[in-house]
Enzyme design. Structure first.
Site, PDB file in Angstrom:
ATOM      1  N   CYS A  51     -15.046  -3.305  -0.613  1.00  0.00           N
ATOM      2  CA  CYS A  51     -13.671  -3.582  -0.206  1.00  0.00           C
ATOM      3  C   CYS A  51     -13.100  -4.654  -1.125  1.00  0.00           C
ATOM      4  CB  CYS A  51     -13.638  -4.037   1.249  1.00  0.00           C
ATOM      5  SG  CYS A  51     -14.300  -5.702   1.463  1.00  0.00           S
ATOM      6  N   CYS A 105     -14.000  -1.989   5.812  1.00  0.00           N
ATOM      7  CA  CYS A 105     -13.033  -1.267   4.970  1.00  0.00           C
ATOM      8  C   CYS A 105     -13.665  -0.368   3.904  1.00  0.00           C
ATOM      9  CB  CYS A 105     -12.080  -2.264   4.321  1.00  0.00           C
ATOM     10  SG  CYS A 105     -11.118  -3.179   5.542  1.00  0.00           S
ATOM     11  N   LYS A 148      -3.921   0.851  14.871  1.00  0.00           N
ATOM     12  CA  LYS A 148      -3.931   1.806  13.758  1.00  0.00           C
ATOM     13  C   LYS A 148      -4.591   3.121  14.162  1.00  0.00           C
ATOM     14  CE  LYS A 148      -6.291  -1.051  11.061  1.00  0.00           C
ATOM     15  NZ  LYS A 148      -7.231  -1.686  10.110  1.00  0.00           N
ATOM     16  N   LYS A 186      -6.186   6.814  12.281  1.00  0.00           N
ATOM     17  CA  LYS A 186      -6.528   7.377  10.970  1.00  0.00           C
ATOM     18  C   LYS A 186      -6.974   8.831  11.073  1.00  0.00           C
ATOM     19  CE  LYS A 186      -7.712   2.901   9.091  1.00  0.00           C
ATOM     20  NZ  LYS A 186      -8.746   2.040   8.502  1.00  0.00           N
ATOM     21  N   CYS A 209     -16.365  -8.641   5.343  1.00  0.00           N
ATOM     22  CA  CYS A 209     -16.367  -8.986   6.778  1.00  0.00           C
ATOM     23  C   CYS A 209     -16.694  -7.721   7.561  1.00  0.00           C
ATOM     24  CB  CYS A 209     -15.010  -9.587   7.172  1.00  0.00           C
ATOM     25  SG  CYS A 209     -13.765  -8.365   7.603  1.00  0.00           S
ATOM     26  N   CYS A 267      -7.689 -10.951   0.576  1.00  0.00           N
ATOM     27  CA  CYS A 267      -7.811 -10.570   1.978  1.00  0.00           C
ATOM     28  C   CYS A 267      -7.978 -11.800   2.865  1.00  0.00           C
ATOM     29  CB  CYS A 267      -8.987  -9.622   2.183  1.00  0.00           C
ATOM     30  SG  CYS A 267      -9.166  -9.202   3.920  1.00  0.00           S
ATOM     31  N   ARG A 270      -2.010   6.495   9.728  1.00  0.00           N
ATOM     32  CA  ARG A 270      -2.066   5.947   8.365  1.00  0.00           C
ATOM     33  C   ARG A 270      -2.178   7.059   7.316  1.00  0.00           C
ATOM     34  NH1 ARG A 270      -4.007   0.617   8.101  1.00  0.00           N
ATOM     35  NH2 ARG A 270      -3.303  -0.556   9.900  1.00  0.00           N
ATOM     36  N   ARG A 328       0.854  -1.187   0.000  1.00  0.00           N
ATOM     37  CA  ARG A 328       0.000   0.000   0.000  1.00  0.00           C
ATOM     38  C   ARG A 328       0.896   1.246   0.000  1.00  0.00           C
ATOM     39  NH1 ARG A 328      -4.025  -0.217   4.845  1.00  0.00           N
ATOM     40  NH2 ARG A 328      -5.077  -1.825   3.624  1.00  0.00           N
TER      41      ARG A 328
HETATM   42 FE1  SRM Z   1      -9.128  -2.162   5.979  1.00  0.00          FE
HETATM   43  C1  SRM Z   1      -7.740  -4.788   7.584  1.00  0.00           C
HETATM   44  C2  SRM Z   1      -8.217  -3.394   3.016  1.00  0.00           C
HETATM   45  C3  SRM Z   1      -9.833   0.827   4.561  1.00  0.00           C
HETATM   46  C4  SRM Z   1     -10.894  -1.262   8.773  1.00  0.00           C
HETATM   47  N1  SRM Z   1      -8.083  -3.794   5.410  1.00  0.00           N
HETATM   48  C5  SRM Z   1      -7.563  -4.737   6.228  1.00  0.00           C
HETATM   49  C6  SRM Z   1      -6.683  -5.716   5.444  1.00  0.00           C
HETATM   50  C7  SRM Z   1      -5.278  -5.216   5.472  1.00  0.00           C
HETATM   51  C8  SRM Z   1      -6.788  -7.195   5.862  1.00  0.00           C
HETATM   52  C9  SRM Z   1      -5.824  -7.714   6.880  1.00  0.00           C
HETATM   53  O1  SRM Z   1      -5.626  -7.103   7.955  1.00  0.00           O
HETATM   54  O2  SRM Z   1      -5.272  -8.790   6.635  1.00  0.00           O
HETATM   55  C10 SRM Z   1      -7.328  -5.556   4.038  1.00  0.00           C
HETATM   56  C11 SRM Z   1      -6.435  -5.879   2.838  1.00  0.00           C
HETATM   57  C12 SRM Z   1      -7.263  -6.479   1.737  1.00  0.00           C
HETATM   58  C13 SRM Z   1      -6.522  -6.639   0.453  1.00  0.00           C
HETATM   59  O3  SRM Z   1      -6.355  -7.787   0.008  1.00  0.00           O
HETATM   60  O4  SRM Z   1      -6.149  -5.655  -0.155  1.00  0.00           O
HETATM   61  C14 SRM Z   1      -7.892  -4.159   4.126  1.00  0.00           C
HETATM   62  N2  SRM Z   1      -8.930  -1.392   4.148  1.00  0.00           N
HETATM   63  C15 SRM Z   1      -8.635  -2.099   3.028  1.00  0.00           C
HETATM   64  C16 SRM Z   1      -8.843  -1.269   1.778  1.00  0.00           C
HETATM   65  C17 SRM Z   1      -7.850  -1.590   0.669  1.00  0.00           C
HETATM   66  C18 SRM Z   1     -10.294  -1.448   1.303  1.00  0.00           C
HETATM   67  C19 SRM Z   1     -10.567  -0.977  -0.115  1.00  0.00           C
HETATM   68  O5  SRM Z   1     -11.128  -1.798  -0.827  1.00  0.00           O
HETATM   69  O6  SRM Z   1     -10.265   0.146  -0.472  1.00  0.00           O
HETATM   70  C20 SRM Z   1      -8.720   0.138   2.376  1.00  0.00           C
HETATM   71  C21 SRM Z   1      -7.309   0.627   2.404  1.00  0.00           C
HETATM   72  C22 SRM Z   1      -7.211   1.991   2.999  1.00  0.00           C
HETATM   73  C23 SRM Z   1      -5.865   2.632   2.884  1.00  0.00           C
HETATM   74  O7  SRM Z   1      -5.504   3.001   1.775  1.00  0.00           O
HETATM   75  O8  SRM Z   1      -5.205   2.783   3.905  1.00  0.00           O
HETATM   76  C24 SRM Z   1      -9.183  -0.127   3.804  1.00  0.00           C
HETATM   77  N3  SRM Z   1     -10.104  -0.470   6.586  1.00  0.00           N
HETATM   78  C25 SRM Z   1     -10.384   0.600   5.801  1.00  0.00           C
HETATM   79  C26 SRM Z   1     -11.368   1.420   6.436  1.00  0.00           C
HETATM   80  C27 SRM Z   1     -11.978   2.697   5.854  1.00  0.00           C
HETATM   81  C28 SRM Z   1     -11.163   3.920   6.177  1.00  0.00           C
HETATM   82  O9  SRM Z   1     -10.086   3.826   6.792  1.00  0.00           O
HETATM   83  O10 SRM Z   1     -11.605   5.000   5.819  1.00  0.00           O
HETATM   84  C29 SRM Z   1     -11.695   0.811   7.637  1.00  0.00           C
HETATM   85  C30 SRM Z   1     -12.788   1.267   8.627  1.00  0.00           C
HETATM   86  C31 SRM Z   1     -12.405   2.450   9.419  1.00  0.00           C
HETATM   87  C32 SRM Z   1     -11.674   2.051  10.654  1.00  0.00           C
HETATM   88  O11 SRM Z   1     -10.471   1.797  10.581  1.00  0.00           O
HETATM   89  O12 SRM Z   1     -12.303   1.953  11.715  1.00  0.00           O
HETATM   90  C33 SRM Z   1     -10.885  -0.375   7.721  1.00  0.00           C
HETATM   91  N4  SRM Z   1      -9.249  -2.870   7.874  1.00  0.00           N
HETATM   92  C34 SRM Z   1     -10.084  -2.403   8.846  1.00  0.00           C
HETATM   93  C35 SRM Z   1      -9.995  -3.264   9.998  1.00  0.00           C
HETATM   94  C36 SRM Z   1     -10.781  -3.104  11.326  1.00  0.00           C
HETATM   95  C37 SRM Z   1     -10.094  -2.166  12.250  1.00  0.00           C
HETATM   96  C38 SRM Z   1     -10.751  -2.119  13.600  1.00  0.00           C
HETATM   97  O13 SRM Z   1     -10.627  -1.116  14.292  1.00  0.00           O
HETATM   98  O14 SRM Z   1     -11.381  -3.096  14.015  1.00  0.00           O
HETATM   99  C39 SRM Z   1      -9.084  -4.292   9.651  1.00  0.00           C
HETATM  100  C40 SRM Z   1      -8.657  -5.476  10.526  1.00  0.00           C
HETATM  101  C41 SRM Z   1      -7.708  -5.081  11.605  1.00  0.00           C
HETATM  102  O15 SRM Z   1      -7.161  -3.996  11.663  1.00  0.00           O
HETATM  103  O16 SRM Z   1      -7.513  -5.956  12.461  1.00  0.00           O
HETATM  104  C42 SRM Z   1      -8.650  -4.012   8.302  1.00  0.00           C
HETATM  105 FE1  SF4 Z   2     -10.906  -7.751   4.095  1.00  0.00          FE
HETATM  106 FE2  SF4 Z   2     -12.929  -7.389   5.743  1.00  0.00          FE
HETATM  107 FE3  SF4 Z   2     -11.491  -5.297   4.966  1.00  0.00          FE
HETATM  108 FE4  SF4 Z   2     -13.084  -6.460   3.252  1.00  0.00          FE
HETATM  109  S1  SF4 Z   2     -13.734  -5.437   5.131  1.00  0.00           S
HETATM  110  S2  SF4 Z   2     -10.929  -5.886   2.852  1.00  0.00           S
HETATM  111  S3  SF4 Z   2     -12.983  -8.574   3.838  1.00  0.00           S
HETATM  112  S4  SF4 Z   2     -10.755  -6.955   6.198  1.00  0.00           S
END
Ligand code: SRM
Ligand code: SF4
Length: 569
Positions: A433, A482, A212, A214, A478, A439, A148, A79
């Site tokens: 997502c 995201c 994390k 943000k 899930c 993922c 981030r 990323r």
């Molecule tokens: Fe996310 C984890 C993809 C925005 C909440 N996110 C992941 C991971 C890295 C999976 C992992 O931990 O193994 C995913 C990678 C998938 C892949 O194969 O690419 C993933 N997140 C994404 C992206 C690529 C979704 C997309 O389709 O665009 C976004 C990348 C953002 C970036 O450029 O940095 C992405 N993730 C978000 C957002 C939205 C936002 O930030 O505006 C959220 C919700 C907001 C928040 O953080 O509360 C988000 N991602 C999570 C979480 C849950 C965090 C939590 O507090 O519980 C995880 C899992 C974790 O951290 O344990 C996660």
């Molecule tokens: Fe993976 Fe869940 Fe984030 Fe979708 S919402 S990219 S399934 S961690």
């Protein structure tokens, strides 16, 4: 003997890994040299996140490889760090070429305005990072327990206030970067100075943040960055075309776990008003308060939103004021009315043009009838302006002169990419997502399922004459959230293959969370359940009433909350 309830809880495993890592070095360099596996150790896989890298495996191949007794098909996701989502044409050309040479021939625009590469083999990581470095791009802190990628409105209009806000966002991104040279040593072959000054992390300390963190900057009336979902937000206050300061928000976050009612999405609180010169000082105070008081024993309870829930917003505000030496003024009035990106051609304040391109799920690749990647590469070869990635996974070609406009129009037309205005309001506002196959946390399909969801719901909205209505539909594989599904008017959250929790009733402009409507449905169930709701909405809504507001008012039972999803698991 029963355990002593008052004894301190043990630290989460990641805390131990960070402490032992020598500022995020671990033994990553050794793992890179190990050609016997495509993977790295579990501990190092936690540390590479701070360098913007995730170890993944191709889940489509998992079962077959397991049966054959072979190693999983390991690869990495990288990323990029790209504050405010801005990228030059020269950078685009390099990223595009890298996608072909070391990734899966596609670039993925994310919901935080940056690029992801998928399917990068271990041996290709260093060449990828080194080529990015040559065009001044990095992936430092794009993942991990740090601040981030910082979001800011993409500002295709090129207005002066939006430019100032972008500078603050970029400034905060730089200010809050980890200071360790681990990234430079491991990926860019920087030599460590023997006997030099001991390395320190003045803002983060040796164990970085509990989780994390943000940040986003928003400029009303657009809430394109979804500021209420962020740990830290800055809402610009503009008077007489001048940026006079920011309303600061804290404690937003969306991730939760099915079946665990202790976890929940939360919209941020507004702390109060600050002047623009205090952005970094207040940001640092928010970040260090979370560093010192966030829960390091339970990663499911470690985000800032839980620190604020547990200790109260009054305590948090006093702590931030004391640490920063900045007193918050009363929050200034603000109002958001949209989250939507501009599509098609628009004239900017400085006389140039921009073109907003809708990109389904942010996936840039060549399909036989949709050669998006080729078209964008051709544009990057002649474009004198830049590209801006939006928080809705879309792209803006920005800073286009009168002379270049017809050339770019010609390229788009030649490749058939001129259908922006044929798209439904639902499609233009949809997010998904990544989910499967990369993922590791996905429970259901998301990006690969979105086209079918849109096809079916487009038909339902078209049947009642609402094709042009801007309605936000977001889907994730899930409950981590995201694609920010809990802030969608229609939110689908994966529970199991083919099964989703269905949420309704968020405000379109991202100020109110949605609520659980059905705990576990297939797409066909959802169409069956929602068709009568959409038909009623078309008949009965008030003047200008949004779908989410109408559902919130009329369709959802008063006791429908997030927390009920846990019980329904
Ligand atoms: Fe996310 C984890 C993809 C925005 C909440 N996110 C992941 C991971 C890295 C999976 C992992 O931990 O193994 C995913 C990678 C998938 C892949 O194969 O690419 C993933 N997140 C994404 C992206 C690529 C979704 C997309 O389709 O665009 C976004 C990348 C953002 C970036 O450029 O940095 C992405 N993730 C978000 C957002 C939205 C936002 O930030 O505006 C959220 C919700 C907001 C928040 O953080 O509360 C988000 N991602 C999570 C979480 C849950 C965090 C939590 O507090 O519980 C995880 C899992 C974790 O951290 O344990 C996660
Ligand atoms: Fe993976 Fe869940 Fe984030 Fe979708 S919402 S990219 S399934 S961690």
């Amino acid at each position: 003997m029963s355990p002593d309830a008052s004894a301190p809880k043990p630290l989460a495993a990641n805390e131990v890994i960070k402490t032992a890592s020598r500022h995020l070095r671990g033994t990553i360099a050794d793992d890179l040299r190990d050609a016997t596996t495509g993977a790295i150790s579990d501990d190092n896989a936690q540390l590479t996140k701070f360098h913007g890298l995730y170890l993944q495996d191709d889940r489509d191949q998992r079962n077959a490889l397991k049966k054959a007794g072979k190693e999983k098909a390991f690869s990495f996701m990288l990323r990029v760090r790209l504050p405010g989502g801005r990228c030059t044409a020269a950078q685009w050309r390099v990223l595009d070429s890298l996608a072909d040479r070391v990734a899966n021939q596609s670039l993925r625009l994310t919901t935080r305005q940056t690029f992801q590469f998928h399917s990068v083999l271990k041996g290709n990581l260093k060449p990828l990072i080194q080529e990015m470095d040559r065009v001044l791009l990095d992936s430092i802190a794009a993942c991990g327990d740090v601040n981030r990628n910082v979001m800011a409105p993409p500002n295709p209009e090129r207005s002066a206030v939006l430019q100032q806000v972008y500078e603050h966002a970029r400034g905060w991104s730089e200010f809050a970067l980890p200071k360790t040279r681990a990234y430079h040593e491991i990926w860019l072959d920087e030599e460590r100075v023997a006997g030099g000054e001991p390395e320190v992390e003045p803002m983060y300390g040796a164990t970085y943040l509990p989780r994390k963190f943000k940040t986003a900057f928003a400029v009303p009336p657009s809430n394109d960055v979804d500021v209420f979902s962020q740990d830290l937000g800055f809402i610009a206050v503009v008077e007489a075309d001048r940026l006079v300061g920011y309303n600061v928000t804290v404690g937003g976050g969306l991730g939760m776990s099915h079946g665990n009612t202790e976890t929940f999405p939360r919209v941020a609180d507004v702390l109060g008003f600050i002047e623009p010169q205090h952005v970094n000082r207040v940001g640092e105070a928010v970040l260090t308060t979370q560093r010192d008081h966030g829960d390091r024993t339970n990663r499911k309870h470690a985000r800032l939103k839980y620190t604020i829930e547990d200790r109260g917003i009054a305590w948090f505000k006093a702590e931030v004021e004391q640490r920063s030496g900045v007193r918050f003024g009363a929050a200034r009035a603000f109002a958001f009315s949209t989250i939507e990106d501009a599509h098609g051609w628009h004239r900017c304040a400085d006389g140039t043009w921009f073109h907003g391109l809708h990109i389904l799920s942010g996936r840039i690749r060549d399909l036989p009838d949709w050669p998006m990647k080729t078209a964008l590469r051709e544009i990057a070869e002649i474009h004198a302006g830049d590209f801006r990635l939006t928080p809705s996974q879309n792209l803006t070609i920005s800073g286009v002169s009168d002379a270049q406009k017809p050339v770019i129009e010609g390229i788009l037309a030649r490749h058939g990419l001129t259908k922006e205005n044929d798209r439904s309001g639902l499609r233009l506002n949809a997010l998904s997502c990544v989910a499967l196959p990369t993922c590791g946390l996905a429970l259901a399909e998301s990006e690969r399922a979105l086209p079918e969801f849109l096809e079916k719901f487009d038909a339902v909205f078209a049947a009642v004459g609402l094709s042009r209505e801007a309605i936000s539909l977001r889907i994730t594989g899930c409950p981590n959230g995201c694609a920010r599904p809990y802030l969608a008017e229609i939110g689908f959250v994966g529970r199991a293959p083919g099964k989703y929790a269905l949420y309704l009733g968020a405000s379109y402009e991202g100020t109110r969370l949605n609520r659980l409507f059905a705990p576990s449905v297939t797409l066909d169930d959802a169409v069956r359940l929602l068709t009568p709701v959409i038909e009623r909405y078309a008949r009965e809504r008030g003047a200008g009433e949004r779908f989410g507001d109408w559902c919130d008012r009329l369709v959802l039972p008063a006791n429908a909350t997030y927390h009920s999803v846990g019980g329904a698991a």
